[in-house]
Design an enzyme around this catalytic site. Structure first.
Site, PDB file in Angstrom:
ATOM      1  N   LYS A 548       0.848  -1.192   0.000  1.00 34.96           N
ATOM      2  CA  LYS A 548       0.000   0.000   0.000  1.00 34.96           C
ATOM      3  C   LYS A 548       0.885   1.243   0.000  1.00 34.96           C
ATOM      4  O   LYS A 548       2.090   1.170   0.258  1.00 34.96           O
ATOM      5  CB  LYS A 548      -0.922   0.025   1.219  1.00 34.96           C
ATOM      6  CG  LYS A 548      -0.220  -0.169   2.546  1.00 34.96           C
ATOM      7  CD  LYS A 548      -1.210  -0.262   3.698  1.00 34.96           C
ATOM      8  CE  LYS A 548      -1.878  -1.613   3.750  1.00 34.96           C
ATOM      9  NZ  LYS A 548      -3.280  -1.586   3.411  1.00 34.96           N
ATOM     10  N   ARG A 549       0.277   2.360  -0.296  1.00 39.39           N
ATOM     11  CA  ARG A 549       0.965   3.640  -0.228  1.00 39.39           C
ATOM     12  C   ARG A 549       1.545   3.832   1.171  1.00 39.39           C
ATOM     13  O   ARG A 549       0.946   3.435   2.163  1.00 39.39           O
ATOM     14  CB  ARG A 549      -0.038   4.755  -0.552  1.00 39.39           C
ATOM     15  CG  ARG A 549       0.488   6.164  -0.468  1.00 39.39           C
ATOM     16  CD  ARG A 549      -0.558   7.139  -1.004  1.00 39.39           C
ATOM     17  NE  ARG A 549      -1.819   7.070  -0.275  1.00 39.39           N
ATOM     18  CZ  ARG A 549      -2.129   7.808   0.793  1.00 39.39           C
ATOM     19  NH1 ARG A 549      -1.234   8.668   1.268  1.00 39.39           N
ATOM     20  NH2 ARG A 549      -3.299   7.706   1.378  1.00 39.39           N
ATOM     21  N   LYS A 554      -1.072   4.356   8.017  1.00 42.12           N
ATOM     22  CA  LYS A 554      -1.194   2.957   7.586  1.00 42.12           C
ATOM     23  C   LYS A 554      -0.317   2.036   8.425  1.00 42.12           C
ATOM     24  O   LYS A 554      -0.490   0.827   8.420  1.00 42.12           O
ATOM     25  CB  LYS A 554      -0.855   2.840   6.100  1.00 42.12           C
ATOM     26  CG  LYS A 554      -1.886   3.560   5.207  1.00 42.12           C
ATOM     27  CD  LYS A 554      -1.507   3.471   3.745  1.00 42.12           C
ATOM     28  CE  LYS A 554      -2.482   4.253   2.854  1.00 42.12           C
ATOM     29  NZ  LYS A 554      -3.771   3.557   2.684  1.00 42.12           N
ATOM     30  N   THR A 656      -8.853  -0.964  -0.700  1.00 38.48           N
ATOM     31  CA  THR A 656      -9.280  -1.953  -1.694  1.00 38.48           C
ATOM     32  C   THR A 656      -8.266  -3.086  -1.800  1.00 38.48           C
ATOM     33  O   THR A 656      -8.601  -4.185  -2.230  1.00 38.48           O
ATOM     34  CB  THR A 656      -9.477  -1.315  -3.085  1.00 38.48           C
ATOM     35  OG1 THR A 656      -8.296  -0.594  -3.462  1.00 38.48           O
ATOM     36  CG2 THR A 656     -10.676  -0.373  -3.081  1.00 38.48           C
ATOM     37  N   LYS A 660      -8.854  -7.195  -2.510  1.00 38.19           N
ATOM     38  CA  LYS A 660      -8.158  -7.990  -3.520  1.00 38.19           C
ATOM     39  C   LYS A 660      -7.480  -9.198  -2.882  1.00 38.19           C
ATOM     40  O   LYS A 660      -7.509 -10.306  -3.426  1.00 38.19           O
ATOM     41  CB  LYS A 660      -7.119  -7.123  -4.237  1.00 38.19           C
ATOM     42  CG  LYS A 660      -7.694  -5.955  -5.015  1.00 38.19           C
ATOM     43  CD  LYS A 660      -6.624  -4.927  -5.330  1.00 38.19           C
ATOM     44  CE  LYS A 660      -7.252  -3.613  -5.762  1.00 38.19           C
ATOM     45  NZ  LYS A 660      -6.293  -2.498  -5.741  1.00 38.19           N
TER      46      LYS A 660
END
Length: 812
Positions: A548-549, A554, A656, A660
């Site tokens: 992820k970014r 995060k 998202t 996935k």
């Protein structure tokens, strides 16, 4: 020749011989070479054109069906589209994969060779852009008349290089060899103004004349967006900035002042050079605002042009048009549509405002106040003087409405104003987006709830019916069929057909196979084969991924603390029965986000230290494949065993990547944040590794005066991990990360550490039982059907857009 009567160019053939003939014709007449001299790139370009021709034929029938029905259109405005490589998807969506594989053999190449040359367009970066790509895919799949609008960036965001020193950025020259999937349309250029001044118009109360000081041209191209299992082909229209005809100064060039002669053209073309220019400088911030206005100015003129092909006057505009704003980046479109309607088309203000508010809808993708864009008034006034005047008037009329509804509540008026007054006067784009739209939605149940309760609480109290939820989704075609063909084939076999690709809820049928030992063995074998293909570590190890970014919320730093704790445990008892792990990080940090780049640098240092340690390396490996994009995600996701979704609860809008990974059978370890809550509810709490505070507990911790040092002192394992960082074992990056965690720890990393480690210990226990893990994996996939972008689009269509599908007749 009347094309509307079906008389037109020869349609592309459907048989193997016809496909091969079309391929050879394109090689000769469009590529200009021969079979004998064709290079691999010649073959790739020719194959792409041959497949594109088949989509273009469907596109012509789509356009004809839309013209005949004159439907309500969806126009999707997004700063980014992370589309992924196009060849394999377009082969799938045109059902020409087998034909292509045979045909390219005549040129001496394999299809796999040519797919390696298919570079994904550099038009996006993270979840926002990939969501946009999934949604336009699903709009076509659901036969929704739609156009996506974006910017055709010359160099994307950047190409990431990872070394022991961390992240280095290089230009992403994705279109160096051209882009065969693109249709340039230079004759449809739009004129965009910046700077200048406004002049009153005699007798007009709200109309003004804007005299721009700089003119830029927006040159469009478009890419085809086919639907799956349908005839519909929509488009994404992309704008590229060009200098005006007067931007080249011949007299200066003739005088040898070559750089000065083209400086105006360079200045104009900078607008579409890169996605998200570095905004750490005033010039960078201004360039971002120019990008946003450039996108909406070009797009709105094109939308109006399209509307007027079939409609006269403005009475039906809002009934035929819905413009979805994908986050705050395109919000200036509200002021621009008002300017066009009032100043250029001479509508009265009230009529124009009614049309505008009924036309737009806004998706908010964040709960972080700093991500709700604001722009300095002085910058707005200099760059877009007329738009600031319009925003002032919108704000004045809006605040009168607030005052009438909440008389005497001056603090509420201050909070809700589109213009923030402190510490400097700024235009609040999220406020403009809420005021100027008919609907506002969050992207997960928790996110939408917190928007109403916190970030946009005042607006939700004023207009409760305006706020809705539409949970994000992902494309199963891209992220299972293409990314994980082995699993796709097994699912199709298990369900007795591939209808699940268009109706993902059919995956629920896999639950009946979750107790079948033979099926579970094949499921595990596929995961292992995918790990062999990824070649990131021991395929028999637990592949633990965080893709992820990079952002502190995060909490990649929490994962690193766990890695250091595992490192210490193994060194303390090397002979114990450890579960081998391959910990994989991937993602990019914004070039100016130094704290995030320090975390990447720390990952590189830890990875090198572990790799060099003969005691620890047999059981633990840390890898960081560089330049994360869709192509790399398609390799990592099928190989993942554990999905790290560990953001602080209440900070992630949806996510998202979590969808996935679950869809491909990875088990999630995560907080009650974003769509994690909905994933856990559907796959079952027993098939999800939960840890950490919830959003309300996290907010309360801050309110009560959170002290990271208290957690440091109370937890010996945490203290040992942080002391290792503070001692410089992993370099200066480790020292700086530790100082940040102990100094402020804004995202409560230390508070959630113990719960996280205990949940990771439960992961180890589950992994030791291969049958249990495989069953949990199957059930994750079986119950992920809700998270299809097809469902997301259907929700938007019914709740917000109020659009109906327009099926496209089949050929003949």
């Amino acid at each position: 020749m009347d094309l509307r009567q079906g008389i037109g160019p020869r349609r592309p053939g459907k048989t193997a011989d016809e496909f091969q003939q079309d391929l050879l014709s394109n090689l000769f007449y469009r590529r200009g070479t021969t079979v004998e001299s064709a290079s691999a790139r010649d073959a790739y370009e020719t194959l792409s054109l041959t497949v594109r021709d088949r989509l273009a034929e469907r596109r012509s029938r789509t356009a004809a069906a839309h013209f005949a029905t004159n439907p309500r259109w969806v126009y999707y405005l997004s700063a980014e589209y992370l589309l992924g490589a196009q060849l394999e998807q377009n082969l799938l969506y045109s059902d020409t994969g087998d034909l292509a594989a045979e045909a390219v053999k005549t040129l001496g190449f394999s299809l796999e060779d040519l797919e390696e040359l298919d570079i994904e367009p550099g038009l996006g970066n993270g979840g926002l852009g990939r969501l946009a790509a999934c949604l336009v895919d699903s709009m076509a799949t659901r036969d929704i008349p739609a156009v996506g609008y974006g910017i055709r960036y010359d160099f994307g965001i950047f190409h990431q290089i990872i070394t022991e020193e961390g992240q280095t950025e290089r230009p992403d020259d994705w279109a160096f060899h051209g882009n065969p999937w693109e249709f340039p349309a230079p004759d449809d250029r739009q004129t965009v103004g910046f700077y200048g001044h406004t002049e009153p118009i005699p007798g007009a109360q709200t109309r003004k004349r804007w005299v721009p000081g700089e003119i830029v041209l927006g040159e469009p191209s478009h890419m085809l967006v086919p639907g799956y299992g349908t005839e519909t082909v929509n488009i994404v229209r992309l704008w590229r900035a060009r200098g005006s005809e007067a931007s080249f100064d011949l007299s200066r060039f003739s005088a040898g002042q070559y750089a000065e002669a083209v400086q105006e053209a360079v200045r104009a073309e900078n607008i579409s050079k890169v996605l998200y220019p570095d905004d750490s400088t005033e010039l960078g911030r201004e360039l971002r605002l120019k990008q946003q206005y450039f996108l909406v100015s070009c797009s709105l003129r094109d939308i109006i042009r399209r509307f007027r092909l079939r409609n006269e006057g403005w009475a039906e505009f809002a009934d035929k048009t819905v413009i979805q704003l994908n986050d705050t980046h395109p919000t200036i479109a509200i002021a621009e549509l008002m300017r066009l309607l009032v100043d250029e088309y001479e509508l009265e203000w009230d009529e124009a405002w009614s049309i505008t508010r009924r036309t737009f809808a806004y998706t908010c993708h964040t709960l972080l106040p700093e991500a709700l864009e604001t722009w300095p008034v002085h910058m707005f006034e200099r760059l877009l003087p007329r738009h600031l005047e319009i925003i002032y008037l919108i704000n004045m009329l809006f605040l009168k409405e607030v005052e009438a509804r909440f008389p005497g509540d001056h603090d509420r008026v201050r909070r809700m104003s589109i213009i923030g007054e402190e510490p400097e006067r700024r235009v609040r784009m999220a406020h403009l987006a809420v005021v100027g739209t008919e609907a506002v939605n969050g992207v997960a149940e928790l996110h939408s709830k917190l928007l109403r309760e916190t970030v946009l609480n005042d607006f939700a109290e004023l207009w409760p019916a305006k706020f809705q939820n539409v949970t994000n989704g992902v494309s199963p075609r891209r992220f299972v069929k293409i990314a994980n063909p082995r699993l796709s084939d097994l699912i199709t076999e298990g369900l007795g057909g591939d209808d699940w690709l268009g109706d993902l809820e059919r995956l629920a049928g896999l639950e009946a196979l979750a107790g079948d030992a033979s099926f579970l063995e094949r499921w595990r074998a596929i995961k292992r084969a995918n790990k062999v293909d990824l070649a990131a570590g021991d395929p028999d190890s637990l592949t633990d991924v965080m893709i992820k970014r990079f952002h502190e919320y995060k909490r990649q730093q929490l994962k690193l603390l766990h890695v250091i704790a595992m490192y210490h445990r193994i060194r303390a008892d090397p002979s114990a029965d450890w579960v081998p792990r391959t910990v994989l990080f991937a993602g990019k940090a914004a070039p100016a986000y130094h704290a995030a780049k320090e975390i990447i640098r720390l990952i590189a240092m830890i990875a090198a230290r572990i790799a060099a340690d003969p005691v620890v390396s047999p059981y633990l490996k840390v890898v960081f494949p560089e330049n994360y994009n869709v192509t790399l995600a398609e390799r990592i996701i099928p190989a993942a065993d554990l999905s790290e979704q560990i953001s602080l609860a209440g900070k992630e809008a949806s996510g998202t990547g979590n969808m996935k990974l679950a869809l491909n059978g990875a088990l999630t370890i995560g907080t009650l944040d974003g769509a994690n809550i909905e994933i856990r509810a559907r796959v079952g709490a027993e098939n999800f590794f939960l840890f950490g505070m919830d959003a309300y507990q996290a907010a309360n911790a801050h309110q009560q005066g959170y002290s990271p040092w208290a957690y440091y002192e109370a937890d010996g394992e945490l203290r040992a991990a942080l002391d290792t960082l503070r001692a410089g074992t992993f370099g200066e990056a480790g020292q700086r990360v530790a100082a940040s965690l102990l100094g402020r720890d804004e995202y409560l990393t230390l508070a959630d550490f113990r719960s996280y480690v205990e949940s990771q210990d439960e992961v180890d226990r589950a992994w030791r039982d291969p049958q249990r893990w495989a069953r949990m994996s199957v059930l994750n996939t079986a119950h992920s059907g809700f998270f299809s972008s097809d469902r997301t689009v259907s929700d938007y269509a019914a709740r917000i857009w109020r659009v109906a599908p327009v099926p496209v007749p089949k050929e003949g």
